[in-house]
Design an enzyme around this catalytic site. Structure first.
Site, PDB file in Angstrom:
ATOM      1  N   CYS A  51       3.289 -13.251 -21.888  1.00 15.31           N
ATOM      2  CA  CYS A  51       2.897 -12.314 -20.832  1.00 15.31           C
ATOM      3  C   CYS A  51       1.418 -11.959 -20.879  1.00 15.31           C
ATOM      4  CB  CYS A  51       3.758 -11.069 -20.917  1.00 15.31           C
ATOM      5  SG  CYS A  51       5.522 -11.454 -20.840  1.00 15.31           S
TER       6      CYS A  51
ATOM      7  N   HIS B 294       0.253  -2.172 -20.237  1.00 17.35           N
ATOM      8  CA  HIS B 294       1.268  -3.223 -20.184  1.00 17.35           C
ATOM      9  C   HIS B 294       2.562  -2.636 -19.634  1.00 17.35           C
ATOM     10  CE1 HIS B 294       3.037  -7.048 -21.055  1.00 17.35           C
ATOM     11  NE2 HIS B 294       3.904  -6.545 -21.924  1.00 17.35           N
TER      12      HIS B 294
ATOM     13  N   GLU C 252       2.829   1.255 -27.181  1.00 22.96           N
ATOM     14  CA  GLU C 252       1.547   1.228 -26.469  1.00 22.96           C
ATOM     15  C   GLU C 252       0.927   2.617 -26.398  1.00 22.96           C
ATOM     16  OE1 GLU C 252      -0.530  -0.807 -22.529  1.00 22.96           O
ATOM     17  OE2 GLU C 252       1.661  -0.623 -22.611  1.00 22.96           O
TER      18      GLU C 252
ATOM     19  N   LYS D 218       3.609  -2.186 -13.128  1.00 21.77           N
ATOM     20  CA  LYS D 218       4.871  -2.927 -13.238  1.00 21.77           C
ATOM     21  C   LYS D 218       6.046  -2.110 -12.705  1.00 21.77           C
ATOM     22  CE  LYS D 218       3.787  -6.000 -17.151  1.00 21.77           C
ATOM     23  NZ  LYS D 218       2.418  -5.527 -17.488  1.00 21.77           N
TER      24      LYS D 218
ATOM     25  N   HIS E  39       7.745  -7.201 -13.727  1.00 20.39           N
ATOM     26  CA  HIS E  39       6.947  -7.892 -14.747  1.00 20.39           C
ATOM     27  C   HIS E  39       6.758  -9.338 -14.328  1.00 20.39           C
ATOM     28  CE1 HIS E  39       5.056  -9.046 -18.297  1.00 20.39           C
ATOM     29  NE2 HIS E  39       5.921  -8.661 -19.220  1.00 20.39           N
TER      30      HIS E  39
ATOM     31  N   PHE F 251       5.383 -11.895 -25.876  1.00 22.52           N
ATOM     32  CA  PHE F 251       6.264 -12.340 -26.962  1.00 22.52           C
ATOM     33  C   PHE F 251       5.474 -13.232 -27.914  1.00 22.52           C
ATOM     34  CE2 PHE F 251      10.600 -12.183 -24.522  1.00 22.52           C
ATOM     35  CZ  PHE F 251      10.566 -10.796 -24.580  1.00 22.52           C
TER      36      PHE F 251
END
Length: 417
Positions: free
Chosen positions: A165, A305, A316, A337, A342, A403
């Site tokens: 991502c 994010h 975060e 998002k 996403h 990831f």
């Protein structure tokens, strides 16, 4: 070393809340959700039956039918967004040095739908290996960059970034570095993804990563809310034209913003989970600030994010508080998002565009779908819940994490001189 300045001179967006940059901004500023029941396939047996699809999409409105059949949707999306960005930039291909113009494009997965369709056809057939001759070139994650360079004749550096991502932000940082080191004059860069498919939804369901709020898709992506239960899968593309400042000025280009810093780190922790204390996230923001020669107090807005997962949102916020200290309470923070879902490997490009538009319009896009405070988070932070907020934004930072522990942060500022 005297590094060159890098500016943004063109934007293109194909998203679940708008198929052009103006439409995308209209959706962002209005707090529109792009989530709805899946139309791409029958999802009735899946744990998650909704996604943020591009609405009313017909590829033949953009690409020739024969050509479109040779291109996986992720690359189709790339070509469409890039065409808007190139038109927006006003670049005359006959007046630039094509050898010093490159393409760096990100995608976390690449041609997932092509892979799924070809393998399914073989598995359900009589065993005779009948594969489409375009199977491999449609599937590979670098082919979008190849198609873009072929269309526009760009002969400079040409490759793909794959960091889950964080892929699109990774691409932006790479293009930024090539230009400021004097190795190219301009780049088409960004990212695209088309993972709304049986394999995509099924795979993320198996990871327990997706929201299962099937009774209310439009409220399912709820970053920082106490009842968040996973991210909403999205699709689309974001394209930016990055250009050396003097090169852009010489041709009279419209300049949206200056890209002034980028950071990249690894969590070195877990395959899919973030470091619980936000170690990599904190380091990457520090590195981006250091690269931009800025202090934490210089940042006005962070596009986080913020995927709407229990662990990710928490880590975060911990990282932001570590890096920004008391200034964290003076900034606006939001997760777009909550509206787009996403977009995986495309997220960083689309969210970079959101930052640039926020600066140019003095408006912070909201984090929609906030209903209940999470007592484990510091609710004194301005997470821009539910409605856009007017604010003069001179400097914006964007985070993307993937990831594997891949972390990227970039910083844009309004052009001065």
């Amino acid at each position: 070393m005297n590094l060159r300045r890098v500016v943004v001179t063109g934007l293109g967006a194909l998203t679940p809340i708008g198929k052009t940059v103006p439409e995308f901004w209209e959706g962002l500023s209005a707090g529109v959700s792009g989530a709805a029941p899946i139309t791409r396939f029958d999802a009735s047996l899946f744990k998650t039956q909704f996604a943020c699809e591009i609405k009313d999409f017909n590829v033949e409105q953009y690409l020739d039918r024969k050509e479109a059949r040779k291109i996986d949707p992720y690359a189709q999306y790339a070509m469409i967004a890039v065409e808007e960005a190139m038109k927006d930039s006003g670049i005359d291909l006959e007046k630039i040095d094509l050898v010093r113009a490159g393409v760096i494009w990100g995608s976390g997965i690449g041609g997932l739908r092509t892979f799924q369709d070809e393998v399914t056809a073989f598995a359900t057939g009589d065993g005779t290996p009948r594969f489409n001759p375009y199977f491999i070139p449609k599937m590979i994650a670098d082919i979008a960059a190849g198609f873009i360079s072929i269309k526009y004749g760009f002969q400079g550096p040409n490759f793909a970034t794959v960091s889950a991502c964080a892929s699109a932000t990774n691409a932006l940082i790479d293009a930024f570095n090539y230009i400021r080191l004097g190795k190219a004059n301009l780049f088409i860069t960004g990212g695209s993804e088309a993972a709304v498919s049986e394999a995509g939804v099924g795979g993320f369901n198996a990871l327990k990563a997706l929201s299962q709020r099937n009774d209310s898709p439009e409220t399912a992506s709820r970053p920082f809310d106490k009842d968040r239960d996973g991210f909403v899968l999205g699709e689309g593309a974001g394209a930016l034209i990055l250009e050396e400042y003097e090169h852009a000025k010489a041709r009279g280009a419209k300049i949206y913003a200056e890209l002034v810093g980028g950071g990249m780190t690894g969590d070195a922790y877990h395959m899919t989970a973030p470091h619980p204390e936000g170690r990599g996230a904190a380091n990457v923001m520090r590195f981006a600030l250091e690269d931009a020669e800025m202090n934490p107090e210089d940042i006005d807005y962070i596009n986080v994010h913020g995927t709407s997962t229990p662990l990710g949102d928490y880590s975060e916020i911990q990282a932001i508080q570590k890096v920004f200290g008391s200034h964290a309470y003076n900034m606006n923070i939001s997760s777009t998002k909550s509206m787009t879902g996403h977009l995986l490997g495309a997220a960083g490009a689309v969210e970079a565009i959101a930052c640039i538009l926020a600066m140019n319009n003095s408006l912070v896009p909201p984090t929609i779908n906030h209903f209940t405070d999470d007592e484990e988070l510091d609710n004194s932070l301005n997470l821009t819940f539910n409605k856009a907020q007017k604010k003069e934004i001179n400097v914006a930072l964007s985070n993307t994490f993937g990831f594997g522990g891949h972390n990227c942060s970039i910083i844009f500022k309004k052009l001065n001189g």
